[in-house]
Enzyme design. Structure first.
Site, PDB file in Angstrom:
ATOM      1  N   PRO A 247       0.807  -1.213   0.000  1.00 13.80           N
ATOM      2  CA  PRO A 247       0.000   0.000   0.000  1.00 13.80           C
ATOM      3  C   PRO A 247       0.846   1.271   0.000  1.00 13.80           C
ATOM      4  CG  PRO A 247       0.129  -0.904   2.205  1.00 13.80           C
ATOM      5  CD  PRO A 247       0.931  -1.815   1.321  1.00 13.80           C
ATOM      6  N   ASP A 248       0.281   2.304  -0.576  1.00 14.98           N
ATOM      7  CA  ASP A 248       0.907   3.619  -0.513  1.00 14.98           C
ATOM      8  C   ASP A 248       0.345   4.294   0.739  1.00 14.98           C
ATOM      9  OD1 ASP A 248       1.652   6.224  -0.714  1.00 14.98           O
ATOM     10  OD2 ASP A 248       0.881   6.528  -2.745  1.00 14.98           O
ATOM     11  N   PHE A 249       1.245   4.614   1.673  1.00 15.41           N
ATOM     12  CA  PHE A 249       0.728   5.138   2.941  1.00 15.41           C
ATOM     13  C   PHE A 249       0.174   6.552   2.812  1.00 15.41           C
ATOM     14  CE2 PHE A 249       5.185   6.340   3.035  1.00 15.41           C
ATOM     15  CZ  PHE A 249       5.177   7.611   3.568  1.00 15.41           C
ATOM     16  N   ARG A 250       0.306   7.154   1.625  1.00 13.55           N
ATOM     17  CA  ARG A 250      -0.288   8.468   1.435  1.00 13.55           C
ATOM     18  C   ARG A 250      -1.559   8.421   0.604  1.00 13.55           C
ATOM     19  NH1 ARG A 250       5.606   9.186   0.357  1.00 13.55           N
ATOM     20  NH2 ARG A 250       4.805   7.574  -0.966  1.00 13.55           N
TER      21      ARG A 250
ATOM     22  N   ASP B 277      10.235  -3.250   1.292  1.00 17.24           N
ATOM     23  CA  ASP B 277       9.302  -4.291   1.705  1.00 17.24           C
ATOM     24  C   ASP B 277       9.952  -5.663   1.866  1.00 17.24           C
ATOM     25  OD1 ASP B 277       9.483  -5.314  -1.023  1.00 17.24           O
ATOM     26  OD2 ASP B 277       8.198  -3.632  -1.565  1.00 17.24           O
TER      27      ASP B 277
ATOM     28  N   ASN C  66      13.122  -0.573  -2.825  1.00 19.25           N
ATOM     29  CA  ASN C  66      11.974  -0.933  -1.987  1.00 19.25           C
ATOM     30  C   ASN C  66      12.412  -1.373  -0.590  1.00 19.25           C
ATOM     31  OD1 ASN C  66      10.437  -0.436  -4.246  1.00 19.25           O
ATOM     32  ND2 ASN C  66      10.550  -2.562  -4.929  1.00 19.25           N
TER      33      ASN C  66
ATOM     34  N   HIS D  42      17.619   1.494   0.216  1.00 16.16           N
ATOM     35  CA  HIS D  42      16.952   2.325   1.220  1.00 16.16           C
ATOM     36  C   HIS D  42      16.737   1.585   2.526  1.00 16.16           C
ATOM     37  CE1 HIS D  42      15.332   4.698  -2.431  1.00 16.16           C
ATOM     38  NE2 HIS D  42      16.589   4.971  -2.168  1.00 16.16           N
TER      39      HIS D  42
END
Ligand code: ZN
Length: 340
Positions: free
Chosen positions: A96-99, A172, A170, A189
């Protein structure tokens, strides 16, 4: 490598969720940068200028096709494949995109009244209120999502001894879940697989804090009681040491895949230009991005469609269909057994 105004890392962190309101600006204003955000130039216009029929800079040379690349791989003429992967490779896994308003994660984060979304990845804010970050951590902690077809394609490249390295933006961890060994990975990252105490700097396996994170508790160091932070790169923090493997990997690569990334993030984006000129570069992405738009080479291939469709086409050309199905089935059973 160019240095970008502001925190390059900040930009990169934003890309994780697909947000693009921060744009890096070239410090030297050289005018030659491939950062799209600095140029109000549409993709359609770019393609019109480049001319789809005369794709590639060296007009005398024949344009390479995906089929040609498949042949090179099949004949093992390319066996040091480097992959650059971005958010687009994880979208098919449902990350999911947290925004994105409407997503469960967004509403979970809303309760914290975060001053601005990027505060989640700022150390100063983290020390005042680490809860929003751990809400995100709970969502992305290994185990919640499963790799998709594209991740398993990278795994198959590895199984066949063709993969030199995957550079992923990513956080994740799905490359690991897909079975790509950590030494074949550069998680530019950071990762939830390991964590560090913010006070005594002791290192811990991320797994040690799964219980805390799942119970909405902020994990603390068992030695000094300091807050333990998963090794995700925050704004202003240095990229992992492993990132510097690019200095040897890219000159050594004999094939580059760029999959599901907008290549707007420095220093990650510049890596695409670090392979030798003779090395085929394959972009599998919805849009034409980075050097594929601005500094294209005669042996660039742009497969402009969604990641899974593009990768499936390549697998078809490679005649790896059956092996992919077997691998995916075997891994699915493994993950199912783990979930029980
Ligand atoms: Zn400690």
């Amino acid at each position: 490598m160019r240095v970008w105004e502001g925190a390059g890392v900040r930009e990169s962190l934003w890309e994780r969720g697909g947000l693009a309101w921060f744009r890096p600006r070239c410090r030297t204003d050289c005018g030659a940068c491939s950062v799209q955000g600095t140029r109000p130039f549409s993709l359609t216009a770019a393609r019109a200028v480049l001319g789809l029929g005369s794709w590639g800079g060296d007009s005398g040379k024949q344009k390479l096709t995906l089929q040609d690349v498949a042949e090179l791989i099949r004949k093992k003429e390319c066996r040091r494949v480097v992959v650059m992967a971005g958010a687009g490779i994880s979208t098919p896994s449902g990350i999911p995109d947290f925004r994105s308003p409407g997503s469960g994660l967004y509403s979970n984060l809303e309760q914290y009244s975060i001053p601005y979304p990027e505060a989640i990845f700022e150390l100063a804010y983290f020390f005042i209120n680490p809860k929003p970050f751990f809400t995100l951590a709970k969502e992305l902690y290994p185990g919640n999502y499963r790799p998709n077809y594209a991740h398993y394609f990278l795994r198959l490249l590895h199984d066949k001894g063709l993969l030199l390295r995957v550079y992923t933006q990513n956080i994740d961890g799905l490359e690991r879940v897909a079975g790509i060994p950590p030494d074949r990975l550069v998680e530019a990252h950071g990762t939830f697989a390991t964590a560090t105490c913010t006070v005594c700097r002791r290192k811990f396996p991320g797994e040690d804090f799964r219980g805390d994170v799942m119970a909405d508790k902020v994990p603390h160091c068992r030695v000094c009681t300091g807050i333990v932070k998963p090794d995700i790169v925050f704004f202003g923090e240095e990229l992992p040491q492993r990132f510097f493997l690019h200095l040897t990997d890219f000159p050594m690569a004999d094939l580059l895949f760029v999959i599901g990334t907008s290549l707007e993030v420095e220093p990650f984006a510049s890596l695409a230009g670090a392979v030798r000129n003779s090395v085929p570069r394959v972009l599998i992405n919805r849009d034409l991005v980075g050097p594929f738009a601005w500094q294209q080479r005669y042996n660039d291939i742009a497969q402009l469609e969604d990641v899974v469709t593009g990768v499936k086409k390549l697998v078809e050309l490679l005649d790896w269909n059956e092996e992919m199905q077997t691998l995916i089935q075997k891994e699915k059973e493994k993950l199912d057994a783990k979930d029980k």
